[in-house]
Design a protein around this motif. Structure first.
Motif, PDB file in Angstrom:
ATOM      1  N   GLY A   1      -9.387   6.880   8.700  1.00  0.00           N
ATOM      2  CA  GLY A   1      -8.297   8.224   8.663  1.00  0.00           C
ATOM      3  C   GLY A   1      -7.419   8.157   9.695  1.00  0.00           C
ATOM      4  N   ALA A   2      -7.652   7.531  10.909  1.00  0.00           N
ATOM      5  CA  ALA A   2      -6.828   7.423  12.056  1.00  0.00           C
ATOM      6  C   ALA A   2      -5.830   6.343  11.716  1.00  0.00           C
ATOM      7  CB  ALA A   2      -7.409   7.285  13.461  1.00  0.00           C
ATOM      8  N   SER A   3      -6.489   5.394  11.295  1.00  0.00           N
ATOM      9  CA  SER A   3      -5.582   4.012  10.938  1.00  0.00           C
ATOM     10  C   SER A   3      -4.539   4.378   9.757  1.00  0.00           C
ATOM     11  CB  SER A   3      -6.374   2.936  10.224  1.00  0.00           C
ATOM     12  OG  SER A   3      -7.311   2.334  11.394  1.00  0.00           O
ATOM     13  N   LEU A   4      -4.846   5.160   8.888  1.00  0.00           N
ATOM     14  CA  LEU A   4      -4.048   5.349   7.829  1.00  0.00           C
ATOM     15  C   LEU A   4      -2.856   6.827   8.404  1.00  0.00           C
ATOM     16  CD1 LEU A   4      -6.060   6.260   4.657  1.00  0.00           C
ATOM     17  CD2 LEU A   4      -4.650   4.442   5.153  1.00  0.00           C
ATOM     18  N   ALA A   5      -3.268   7.507   9.287  1.00  0.00           N
ATOM     19  CA  ALA A   5      -2.473   8.551   9.860  1.00  0.00           C
ATOM     20  C   ALA A   5      -1.361   7.758  10.850  1.00  0.00           C
ATOM     21  CB  ALA A   5      -3.404   9.452  10.824  1.00  0.00           C
ATOM     22  N   LEU A   6      -1.980   6.738  11.286  1.00  0.00           N
ATOM     23  CA  LEU A   6      -1.198   5.700  12.604  1.00  0.00           C
ATOM     24  C   LEU A   6      -0.357   4.955  11.702  1.00  0.00           C
ATOM     25  CD1 LEU A   6      -0.378   4.558  15.101  1.00  0.00           C
ATOM     26  CD2 LEU A   6      -2.402   3.258  14.844  1.00  0.00           C
ATOM     27  N   SER A   7      -0.733   4.097  10.858  1.00  0.00           N
ATOM     28  CA  SER A   7      -0.064   2.775  10.179  1.00  0.00           C
ATOM     29  C   SER A   7       0.960   3.395   9.208  1.00  0.00           C
ATOM     30  CB  SER A   7      -1.077   2.036   9.515  1.00  0.00           C
ATOM     31  OG  SER A   7      -1.775   2.490   8.415  1.00  0.00           O
TER      32      SER A   7
ATOM     33  N   ARG B   1      -7.908 -10.426  11.006  1.00  0.00           N
ATOM     34  CA  ARG B   1      -7.360  -9.129  10.375  1.00  0.00           C
ATOM     35  C   ARG B   1      -5.973  -9.303  10.478  1.00  0.00           C
ATOM     36  NH1 ARG B   1      -4.187  -5.086  12.456  1.00  0.00           N
ATOM     37  NH2 ARG B   1      -4.591  -3.177  12.000  1.00  0.00           N
ATOM     38  N   ALA B   2      -5.263  -9.794  11.387  1.00  0.00           N
ATOM     39  CA  ALA B   2      -3.721  -9.709  11.634  1.00  0.00           C
ATOM     40  C   ALA B   2      -3.039 -10.770  10.452  1.00  0.00           C
ATOM     41  CB  ALA B   2      -3.365 -10.295  12.972  1.00  0.00           C
ATOM     42  N   GLY B   3      -3.752 -11.934  10.311  1.00  0.00           N
ATOM     43  CA  GLY B   3      -2.749 -12.500   9.162  1.00  0.00           C
ATOM     44  C   GLY B   3      -2.976 -12.198   7.746  1.00  0.00           C
ATOM     45  N   PRO B   4      -4.061 -11.342   7.142  1.00  0.00           N
ATOM     46  CA  PRO B   4      -3.899 -10.874   6.034  1.00  0.00           C
ATOM     47  C   PRO B   4      -3.208  -9.642   6.041  1.00  0.00           C
ATOM     48  CG  PRO B   4      -6.307 -11.634   6.514  1.00  0.00           C
ATOM     49  CD  PRO B   4      -5.335 -11.762   7.843  1.00  0.00           C
ATOM     50  N   SER B   5      -3.236  -8.874   7.201  1.00  0.00           N
ATOM     51  CA  SER B   5      -2.545  -7.473   7.265  1.00  0.00           C
ATOM     52  C   SER B   5      -1.217  -7.749   7.363  1.00  0.00           C
ATOM     53  CB  SER B   5      -3.008  -7.062   8.683  1.00  0.00           C
ATOM     54  OG  SER B   5      -2.429  -5.500   8.685  1.00  0.00           O
ATOM     55  N   VAL B   6      -0.721  -8.596   8.195  1.00  0.00           N
ATOM     56  CA  VAL B   6       1.014  -8.873   8.036  1.00  0.00           C
ATOM     57  C   VAL B   6       1.463  -9.342   6.710  1.00  0.00           C
ATOM     58  CG1 VAL B   6       2.747 -10.158   8.988  1.00  0.00           C
ATOM     59  CG2 VAL B   6       1.088  -9.161  10.584  1.00  0.00           C
ATOM     60  N   GLY B   7       0.475 -10.141   5.888  1.00  0.00           N
ATOM     61  CA  GLY B   7       0.693 -10.747   4.630  1.00  0.00           C
ATOM     62  C   GLY B   7       1.007  -9.597   3.634  1.00  0.00           C
ATOM     63  N   ILE B   8      -0.153  -8.885   3.670  1.00  0.00           N
ATOM     64  CA  ILE B   8      -0.202  -7.532   2.770  1.00  0.00           C
ATOM     65  C   ILE B   8       1.120  -6.765   3.083  1.00  0.00           C
ATOM     66  CG2 ILE B   8      -1.586  -5.578   2.140  1.00  0.00           C
ATOM     67  CD1 ILE B   8      -4.156  -7.322   2.754  1.00  0.00           C
ATOM     68  N   VAL B   9       1.202  -6.319   4.214  1.00  0.00           N
ATOM     69  CA  VAL B   9       2.160  -5.597   4.564  1.00  0.00           C
ATOM     70  C   VAL B   9       3.746  -5.868   4.104  1.00  0.00           C
ATOM     71  CG1 VAL B   9       3.513  -4.041   6.320  1.00  0.00           C
ATOM     72  CG2 VAL B   9       1.229  -4.163   6.340  1.00  0.00           C
TER      73      VAL B   9
ATOM     74  N   PHE C   1       9.132   4.530   1.958  1.00  0.00           N
ATOM     75  CA  PHE C   1       7.976   4.545   0.756  1.00  0.00           C
ATOM     76  C   PHE C   1       7.425   3.374   0.519  1.00  0.00           C
ATOM     77  CE2 PHE C   1       7.078   3.796  -3.606  1.00  0.00           C
ATOM     78  CZ  PHE C   1       6.149   4.706  -3.920  1.00  0.00           C
ATOM     79  N   SER C   2       8.288   2.277   0.527  1.00  0.00           N
ATOM     80  CA  SER C   2       7.757   0.968   0.471  1.00  0.00           C
ATOM     81  C   SER C   2       6.874   0.464   1.555  1.00  0.00           C
ATOM     82  CB  SER C   2       8.738  -0.253   0.313  1.00  0.00           C
ATOM     83  OG  SER C   2       9.895   0.246  -0.713  1.00  0.00           O
ATOM     84  N   ALA C   3       7.163   0.850   2.596  1.00  0.00           N
ATOM     85  CA  ALA C   3       6.480   0.555   3.888  1.00  0.00           C
ATOM     86  C   ALA C   3       5.223   1.217   4.119  1.00  0.00           C
ATOM     87  CB  ALA C   3       7.242   0.690   5.162  1.00  0.00           C
ATOM     88  N   ALA C   4       5.071   2.689   3.595  1.00  0.00           N
ATOM     89  CA  ALA C   4       4.108   3.540   3.543  1.00  0.00           C
ATOM     90  C   ALA C   4       2.825   2.992   2.672  1.00  0.00           C
ATOM     91  CB  ALA C   4       4.418   4.798   3.419  1.00  0.00           C
ATOM     92  N   GLY C   5       3.322   2.631   1.511  1.00  0.00           N
ATOM     93  CA  GLY C   5       2.385   1.968   0.353  1.00  0.00           C
ATOM     94  C   GLY C   5       1.683   0.842   1.085  1.00  0.00           C
ATOM     95  N   ALA C   6       2.621  -0.144   1.589  1.00  0.00           N
ATOM     96  CA  ALA C   6       2.080  -1.286   2.156  1.00  0.00           C
ATOM     97  C   ALA C   6       1.039  -1.052   3.307  1.00  0.00           C
ATOM     98  CB  ALA C   6       3.302  -2.188   2.801  1.00  0.00           C
ATOM     99  N   ALA C   7       1.254  -0.268   3.814  1.00  0.00           N
ATOM    100  CA  ALA C   7       0.740   0.256   5.198  1.00  0.00           C
ATOM    101  C   ALA C   7      -0.852   0.896   4.785  1.00  0.00           C
ATOM    102  CB  ALA C   7       1.178   1.231   6.174  1.00  0.00           C
ATOM    103  N   PHE C   8      -1.051   1.822   3.593  1.00  0.00           N
ATOM    104  CA  PHE C   8      -2.020   2.243   3.115  1.00  0.00           C
ATOM    105  C   PHE C   8      -3.007   1.334   2.713  1.00  0.00           C
ATOM    106  CE2 PHE C   8      -4.310   4.166  -0.483  1.00  0.00           C
ATOM    107  CZ  PHE C   8      -4.797   5.478   0.166  1.00  0.00           C
TER     108      PHE C   8
ATOM    109  N   CYS D   1       4.355   6.924  17.604  1.00  0.00           N
ATOM    110  CA  CYS D   1       3.135   7.023  16.820  1.00  0.00           C
ATOM    111  C   CYS D   1       1.706   6.818  17.801  1.00  0.00           C
ATOM    112  CB  CYS D   1       2.836   6.449  15.529  1.00  0.00           C
ATOM    113  SG  CYS D   1       4.093   6.901  14.541  1.00  0.00           S
ATOM    114  N   TYR D   2       2.128   6.591  19.225  1.00  0.00           N
ATOM    115  CA  TYR D   2       1.101   6.151  20.023  1.00  0.00           C
ATOM    116  C   TYR D   2      -0.040   7.096  20.204  1.00  0.00           C
ATOM    117  CZ  TYR D   2      -1.596   4.209  23.922  1.00  0.00           C
ATOM    118  OH  TYR D   2      -2.382   3.800  24.665  1.00  0.00           O
ATOM    119  N   PRO D   3      -0.093   8.369  20.218  1.00  0.00           N
ATOM    120  CA  PRO D   3      -1.290   9.109  20.449  1.00  0.00           C
ATOM    121  C   PRO D   3      -2.200   8.812  19.398  1.00  0.00           C
ATOM    122  CG  PRO D   3       0.564  10.596  21.052  1.00  0.00           C
ATOM    123  CD  PRO D   3       0.991   9.316  20.423  1.00  0.00           C
ATOM    124  N   VAL D   4      -1.877   8.663  18.261  1.00  0.00           N
ATOM    125  CA  VAL D   4      -2.911   8.431  16.823  1.00  0.00           C
ATOM    126  C   VAL D   4      -3.550   7.078  17.287  1.00  0.00           C
ATOM    127  CG1 VAL D   4      -3.243   8.374  14.715  1.00  0.00           C
ATOM    128  CG2 VAL D   4      -1.488   9.715  15.497  1.00  0.00           C
TER     129      VAL D   4
END
Length: 352
Positions: free
Chosen positions: A109-115, A325-333, A19-26, A164-167
């Motif tokens: 949508g694909a990013s959310l379905a993936l991440s 993208r990667a710096g803030p993304s990893v920091g946020i997650v 749950f924690s990880a999914a919220g961060a990814a969203f 999750c690779y196909p997404v």
């Protein structure tokens, strides 16, 4: 790691971690998606995907507008250089002007379905693998303990990536290619269907062979993500531990967020820069439209082709938006994930 962090790791259930990880990814997927679009467009352009304004539009089928469309096509092609992306900001400007502001969130949508499922698998598995390995190495081989984040991160990322690779394949194609006709752009499922549609055949064996194309470029993805995770966690854990050790037992929500975001930002930036050539190779393999040729491509041959065509600059196509993208993304997650874990841990303490 601080005692607080360790306790929260051991007391949380897998469901709470997920749950924690999914919220961060969203949150992360929505914030950084425009940079992901810019990176993919620049890499796809370097691979030969044309972004020629109206040249990219499909021809109309009615005779009444064929002549007009032909004129527009010629004008657009003659000014094709003006539609060549020159950098990240140029991608933003031209996508907004030619396709609309919302196209910067193409593939969200694909990013959310993936991440969401990927990070939901990745982060909890990393926690579990790290805790198990640290316990084992501390008791049996203390000299190996510093390498635990590297191994745990690589193993967890491999598991999440394969699942999750196909997404991921669908998201890259959705971001790389412009609309070729009027109407609603294809979604995740329609994009994936388009990957296997060119291969005809009715036998069970042939049908199974078709679905192999959904994992086209998996080797390149693993070649990028496993080193990325190894570098990221090997950098992140010492930085985070140093910051939290300075705070000691007086850790607050602000210090937990700050320590994790800072460590994640630095680690994500370094890891993304180091693995950029592998990301370029992954994108090139995923956007290959010939299914049979895509299956024959390897990361090594793709990197050689990129070097031959563009040299060092070609290998680092899109490095700006990738790092941005990667710096803030990893920091946020990481910070959101640890914040929710911290909150759940204190809720457990209060209830007990």
């Amino acid at each position: 790691m601080s005692s607080t962090n360790s306790n929260s790791d051991t007391q949380l259930t897998i469901g709470e971690r997920a749950f924690s990880a999914a919220g961060a990814a969203f949150i992360s997927a929505i914030i950084v998606n425009p940079l992901d679009v810019a990176k993919t467009r620049l890499q796809a352009q370097a691979a030969g995907v044309p972004y020629q304004g109206v040249c990219g539009m499909a021809s109309f089928q009615t005779n009444s507008v064929t002549f007009i469309h032909s004129m527009l096509h010629d004008i657009g092609c003659s000014s094709g250089r003006n539609n060549h992306y020159k950098g990240t900001l140029d991608v933003f400007y031209k996508v907004i002007r030619q396709e609309g502001f919302t196209r910067l969130w193409r593939g969200t949508g694909a990013s959310l379905a993936l991440s969401v499922p990927t990070v939901g698998i990745y982060m909890p598995c990393y926690d579990i693998f790290r805790n198990m390995m640290e316990e084992f190495t501390t008791q049996n081989a203390p000299t190996l303990t510093p390498y635990v984040p590297l191994v745990a991160g690589s193993a967890a990322r491999s598991l999440a990536c394969i699942s999750c690779y196909p997404v991921e394949l669908a998201r890259t194609r959705m971001q790389a290619f412009r609309l070729t006709q009027r109407g609603k752009p294809p979604g995740v499922w329609k994009t994936l269907h388009g990957v296997i549609h060119p291969v005809d055949g009715t036998s069970i064996l042939h049908s199974f062979h078709r679905y192999r194309f959904w994992w086209t470029g998996l080797g390149a993805q693993l070649s990028r993500d496993v080193p990325f995770s190894a570098i990221c966690w090997s950098t992140l854990e010492p930085i985070r531990k140093s910051i939290l050790d300075l705070v000691g037992d007086g850790a607050t929500v602000a210090t937990v967020l700050g320590a994790n975001f800072s460590a994640g930002f630095v680690a994500g930036t370094l890891a993304s820069a180091a693995t950029c050539p592998l990301d370029v190779a992954k994108t090139r393999r995923q956007i290959e439209k010939d299914p049979e040729r895509a299956l024959k491509m390897t990361t090594r041959t793709t990197l050689i082709a990129i070097w031959r065509d563009g040299g060092f600059r070609g290998l680092y196509t899109g490095v700006g938006p990738r790092i941005g993208r990667a710096g803030p993304s990893v920091g946020i997650v990481v910070s959101f994930y640890e914040f929710v874990k911290y909150a759940l841990h204190h809720r457990h303490q209060t209830s007990s």
